[in-house]
Motif scaffolding. Structure first.
Motif, PDB file in Angstrom:
ATOM      1  N   ARG A 213       0.812  -1.215   0.000  1.00  0.00           N
ATOM      2  CA  ARG A 213       0.000   0.000   0.000  1.00  0.00           C
ATOM      3  C   ARG A 213       0.850   1.272   0.000  1.00  0.00           C
ATOM      4  N   ASP A 214       2.164   1.127   0.082  1.00  0.00           N
ATOM      5  CA  ASP A 214       3.054   2.284   0.047  1.00  0.00           C
ATOM      6  C   ASP A 214       3.336   2.689  -1.398  1.00  0.00           C
ATOM      7  N   VAL A 215       3.401   3.989  -1.625  1.00  0.00           N
ATOM      8  CA  VAL A 215       3.633   4.521  -2.972  1.00  0.00           C
ATOM      9  C   VAL A 215       4.834   5.454  -2.933  1.00  0.00           C
ATOM     10  N   TYR A 216       5.706   5.332  -3.927  1.00  0.00           N
ATOM     11  CA  TYR A 216       6.901   6.173  -4.038  1.00  0.00           C
ATOM     12  C   TYR A 216       6.802   6.997  -5.323  1.00  0.00           C
ATOM     13  N   ILE A 262      -1.982   4.053  -0.587  1.00  0.00           N
ATOM     14  CA  ILE A 262      -3.255   3.448  -0.990  1.00  0.00           C
ATOM     15  C   ILE A 262      -4.138   3.272   0.242  1.00  0.00           C
ATOM     16  N   PRO A 263      -5.400   3.707   0.176  1.00  0.00           N
ATOM     17  CA  PRO A 263      -6.290   3.593   1.340  1.00  0.00           C
ATOM     18  C   PRO A 263      -6.427   2.147   1.816  1.00  0.00           C
ATOM     19  N   GLY A 264      -6.656   1.997   3.100  1.00  0.00           N
ATOM     20  CA  GLY A 264      -6.824   0.671   3.682  1.00  0.00           C
ATOM     21  C   GLY A 264      -6.933   0.799   5.183  1.00  0.00           C
ATOM     22  N   ASP A 265      -6.867  -0.328   5.873  1.00  0.00           N
ATOM     23  CA  ASP A 265      -6.924  -0.332   7.323  1.00  0.00           C
ATOM     24  C   ASP A 265      -5.764  -1.156   7.861  1.00  0.00           C
TER      25      ASP A 265
END
Length: 307
Positions: A213-216, A262-265
């Motif tokens: 979910r991490d974006v660079y 990225i959205p999530g929990d």
């Protein structure tokens, strides 16, 4: 129990039309019929031919056989799935002549007018879908065109095209599967269709790199922004953000924006990877500025390298 390749028995392709199946059967019947054949194994071969024709000449049996037998070769060990439910009447082969393979698939429940109708749930299908990274941030409905091989009412293999409107859920990750209930292969005998599973992949984008979910994002900055610090505006898949570049930053420094991946929990993080970009010295004034810097700053980037 060994798998029997009925197409191989009749010498036809899996895409053979009903007429081609019938023609192949008649040719082999003339060759192996015990009343006229001089072949040593004529009786056995005729039973095999009759059995193959009993399945491939019946559209419903043929669909069932194709779905159960996909991926098997003649002679391989085969076992019907535990939820298999059949109730066909024998056709072209009676209980004494039918092989165990045939009887297990098409005759073990019962025969005649009291036999239950054959049902089998449709196959699950799998496909890949390419989406924009922004779709994972906001959710989206995307059209998806699929081509699938089907058997028509005449038993022929045809290709049909269909378009589905696919709901991309907010927060979907690379490699995640979206299940579309009932959009897989058709069921047989009134049984439910299978499901369609879409494996999500992001369209290639030179600006972004995704890990879970991490974006660079590689973010260009001017030399003075990196040297003395600055507040810059950066576009991201989630919208524009204001970011403070600390003084003394170098290329490769990562600025973490917590929870903006990225959205999530929990949601992922967004990382700006700084890339110091030099302005070109294409004008006389530009050259003078660089020459002044060279004289007054006395900066040697290779000082730490030694001799």
């Amino acid at each position: 129990m060994e798998f029997k390749d009925y197409y191989q028995t009749l010498g036809v392709d899996k895409s053979a039309s009903p007429d081609e199946v019938k023609k192949a059967y008649r040719k082999l019947a003339r060759k192996y019929h015990p009343d006229v054949s001089k072949e040593a194994n004529a009786d056995t071969r005729m039973k095999e031919v009759n059995e193959a024709y009993a399945v491939l000449s019946d559209p419903e049996k043929r669909v069932a056989y194709d779905q159960l037998g996909s991926g098997y070769r003649a002679g391989q060990e085969f076992q019907p799935p535990p939820d298999w439910d059949a109730g066909f009447e024998f056709s072209g082969a009676d209980a004494g002549d039918a092989s165990d393979f045939f009887a297990n698939l098409f005759g073990h429940v019962g025969r005649g007018k009291h036999a239950r109708s054959y049902q089998m749930r449709g196959e699950d299908h799998h496909a890949k879908i390419l989406i924009d990274l922004a779709d994972a941030y906001h959710g989206m409905v995307r059209p998806l065109t699929l081509q699938a091989a089907q058997i028509d009412a005449r038993g022929q293999v045809v290709t049909k095209e269909r378009t589905l409107n696919v709901k991309i859920p907010k927060g979907v990750k690379e490699g995640q599967h979206i299940r579309l209930s009932g959009q897989g292969g058709p069921g047989v005998g009134g049984a439910a269709p299978g499901d369609l599973y879409l494996e999500v992949h992001f369209k290639p984008n030179p600006r972004y790199r995704v890990e879970g979910r991490d974006v660079y994002e590689k973010t260009p900055v001017a030399p003075w922004e990196a040297a003395i610090g600055a507040t810059i505006e950066v576009p991201t898949p989630g919208g524009k953000v204001q970011v403070t570049v600390p003084a003394g930053s170098q290329s490769g420094r990562k600025l973490r924006l917590k929870g903006r991946g990225i959205p999530g929990d929990p949601p992922g993080d967004f990382y700006l990877v700084l890339d110091v970009v030099l302005p070109p010295a294409t004008s006389e004034r530009g050259r003078q500025i660089y020459e002044t810097m060279a004289r007054e700053m006395a900066f040697d980037p290779r000082r730490e390298m030694g001799s």
